[in-house]
Write a protein that holds these residues in place. Structure first.
Motif, PDB file in Angstrom:
ATOM      1  N   UNK A   1       0.832  -1.203   0.000  1.00  0.00           N
ATOM      2  CA  UNK A   1       0.000   0.000   0.000  1.00  0.00           C
ATOM      3  C   UNK A   1       0.865   1.250   0.000  1.00  0.00           C
ATOM      4  N   UNK A   2       0.221   2.384  -0.263  1.00  0.00           N
ATOM      5  CA  UNK A   2       0.886   3.682  -0.222  1.00  0.00           C
ATOM      6  C   UNK A   2       0.164   4.586   0.756  1.00  0.00           C
ATOM      7  N   UNK A   3       0.897   5.519   1.301  1.00  0.00           N
ATOM      8  CA  UNK A   3       0.299   6.613   2.059  1.00  0.00           C
ATOM      9  C   UNK A   3       0.742   7.898   1.371  1.00  0.00           C
ATOM     10  N   UNK A   4      -0.190   8.847   1.270  1.00  0.00           N
ATOM     11  CA  UNK A   4       0.076  10.091   0.555  1.00  0.00           C
ATOM     12  C   UNK A   4      -0.354  11.271   1.395  1.00  0.00           C
ATOM     13  N   UNK A   5       0.359  12.355   1.234  1.00  0.00           N
ATOM     14  CA  UNK A   5      -0.020  13.588   1.898  1.00  0.00           C
ATOM     15  C   UNK A   5       0.246  14.748   0.948  1.00  0.00           C
ATOM     16  N   UNK A   6      -0.760  15.585   0.752  1.00  0.00           N
ATOM     17  CA  UNK A   6      -0.631  16.760  -0.114  1.00  0.00           C
ATOM     18  C   UNK A   6      -0.053  17.927   0.673  1.00  0.00           C
ATOM     19  N   UNK A   7       0.727  18.763  -0.024  1.00  0.00           N
ATOM     20  CA  UNK A   7       1.227  19.984   0.576  1.00  0.00           C
ATOM     21  C   UNK A   7       0.043  20.847   0.996  1.00  0.00           C
ATOM     22  N   UNK A   8       0.180  21.567   2.094  1.00  0.00           N
ATOM     23  CA  UNK A   8      -0.836  22.575   2.392  1.00  0.00           C
ATOM     24  C   UNK A   8      -0.682  23.712   1.381  1.00  0.00           C
ATOM     25  N   UNK A   9      -1.672  24.599   1.315  1.00  0.00           N
ATOM     26  CA  UNK A   9      -1.512  25.719   0.384  1.00  0.00           C
ATOM     27  C   UNK A   9      -0.313  26.565   0.815  1.00  0.00           C
ATOM     28  N   UNK A  10       0.169  27.379  -0.117  1.00  0.00           N
ATOM     29  CA  UNK A  10       1.396  28.144   0.105  1.00  0.00           C
ATOM     30  C   UNK A  10       1.287  29.075   1.310  1.00  0.00           C
ATOM     31  N   UNK A  11       0.112  29.663   1.527  1.00  0.00           N
ATOM     32  CA  UNK A  11      -0.054  30.576   2.668  1.00  0.00           C
ATOM     33  C   UNK A  11       0.123  29.837   3.989  1.00  0.00           C
TER      34      UNK A  11
ATOM     35  N   UNK B   1      -3.782  16.128   6.263  1.00  0.00           N
ATOM     36  CA  UNK B   1      -4.711  15.000   6.138  1.00  0.00           C
ATOM     37  C   UNK B   1      -4.153  13.916   5.205  1.00  0.00           C
ATOM     38  N   UNK B   2      -3.210  13.119   5.677  1.00  0.00           N
ATOM     39  CA  UNK B   2      -2.697  12.030   4.841  1.00  0.00           C
ATOM     40  C   UNK B   2      -3.743  10.929   4.644  1.00  0.00           C
ATOM     41  N   UNK B   3      -3.567  10.162   3.561  1.00  0.00           N
ATOM     42  CA  UNK B   3      -4.462   9.044   3.247  1.00  0.00           C
ATOM     43  C   UNK B   3      -3.642   7.806   2.923  1.00  0.00           C
ATOM     44  N   UNK B   4      -4.151   6.642   3.323  1.00  0.00           N
ATOM     45  CA  UNK B   4      -3.587   5.365   2.889  1.00  0.00           C
ATOM     46  C   UNK B   4      -4.399   4.910   1.682  1.00  0.00           C
ATOM     47  N   UNK B   5      -3.696   4.524   0.617  1.00  0.00           N
ATOM     48  CA  UNK B   5      -4.357   4.126  -0.620  1.00  0.00           C
ATOM     49  C   UNK B   5      -3.987   2.682  -0.927  1.00  0.00           C
ATOM     50  N   UNK B   6      -5.028   1.899  -1.230  1.00  0.00           N
ATOM     51  CA  UNK B   6      -4.833   0.489  -1.556  1.00  0.00           C
ATOM     52  C   UNK B   6      -5.720   0.158  -2.755  1.00  0.00           C
ATOM     53  N   UNK B   7      -5.090  -0.330  -3.819  1.00  0.00           N
ATOM     54  CA  UNK B   7      -5.804  -0.672  -5.054  1.00  0.00           C
ATOM     55  C   UNK B   7      -6.703   0.464  -5.523  1.00  0.00           C
ATOM     56  N   UNK B   8      -6.158   1.675  -5.468  1.00  0.00           N
ATOM     57  CA  UNK B   8      -6.867   2.835  -5.976  1.00  0.00           C
ATOM     58  C   UNK B   8      -7.949   3.397  -5.077  1.00  0.00           C
TER      59      UNK B   8
END
Length: 155
Positions: free
Chosen positions: A103-113, A133-140
């Motif tokens: 599996x993968x875990x992903x986290x998006x950058x916060x906005x620049x401000x 707010x990271x997420x664990x992703x499994x099989x999409x």
């Protein structure tokens, strides 16, 4: 933000920090597989993270999510040359689907401000916080989510 070469250097640095400074990340066989203007993605194989049901251990999912979120403010501190301890102050975790494979875990950058405000606040005081707010992703599919407040404390 930064060019691809910068992200390559950052990715190598982050991999070294995670697996060199955090023994659990090494034991989990965590790999930084993406770091770019969108955020970070960590890949984890099931075998070192398996439970007695043949699915990913909840503690491994939780740890991986926490580390994905932790990675982004840690990188901001590194880029700014700020010595600070980075801790998790509060989190809420939801398990949504069983994970019976890598599996993968992903986290998006916060906005620049938000990112800039985090660094500026820490430059002006002894502490700053950021919620991610990271997420664990499994099989999409999203298998687990975390909402976490990270706190940087000047050393």
């Amino acid at each position: 933000m930064n060019d691809g070469g910068r992200y390559d250097d950052d990715q190598r640095w982050l991999q070294s920090v995670l697996t060199g400074s955090i023994p659990l990340a090494r034991a989990m066989a965590l790999q930084v597989v993406q770091l770019d203007e969108c955020g970070v993605a960590l890949s984890l194989p099931l075998p070192p993270n398996i439970n007695d049901k043949g699915t990913a251990f909840g503690g491994s999912l939780a740890s991986a999510l926490i580390l994905a979120g932790w990675s982004l403010p840690r990188l901001l501190l590194h880029r700014a040359g700020i010595a600070a301890n980075l801790v998790i102050g509060h989190c809420e975790l939801r398990f949504l689907l069983p994970v019976d494979g890598d599996f993968e875990v992903r986290c998006h950058w916060p906005n620049a401000a938000v990112a800039d405000g985090f660094v500026r606040k820490l430059e002006a005081s002894d502490r700053a916080g950021m919620t991610l707010q990271p997420e664990a992703v499994f099989r999409g599919q999203v298998a687990a989510t975390l909402s976490a407040k990270y706190a940087a404390l000047r050393s």
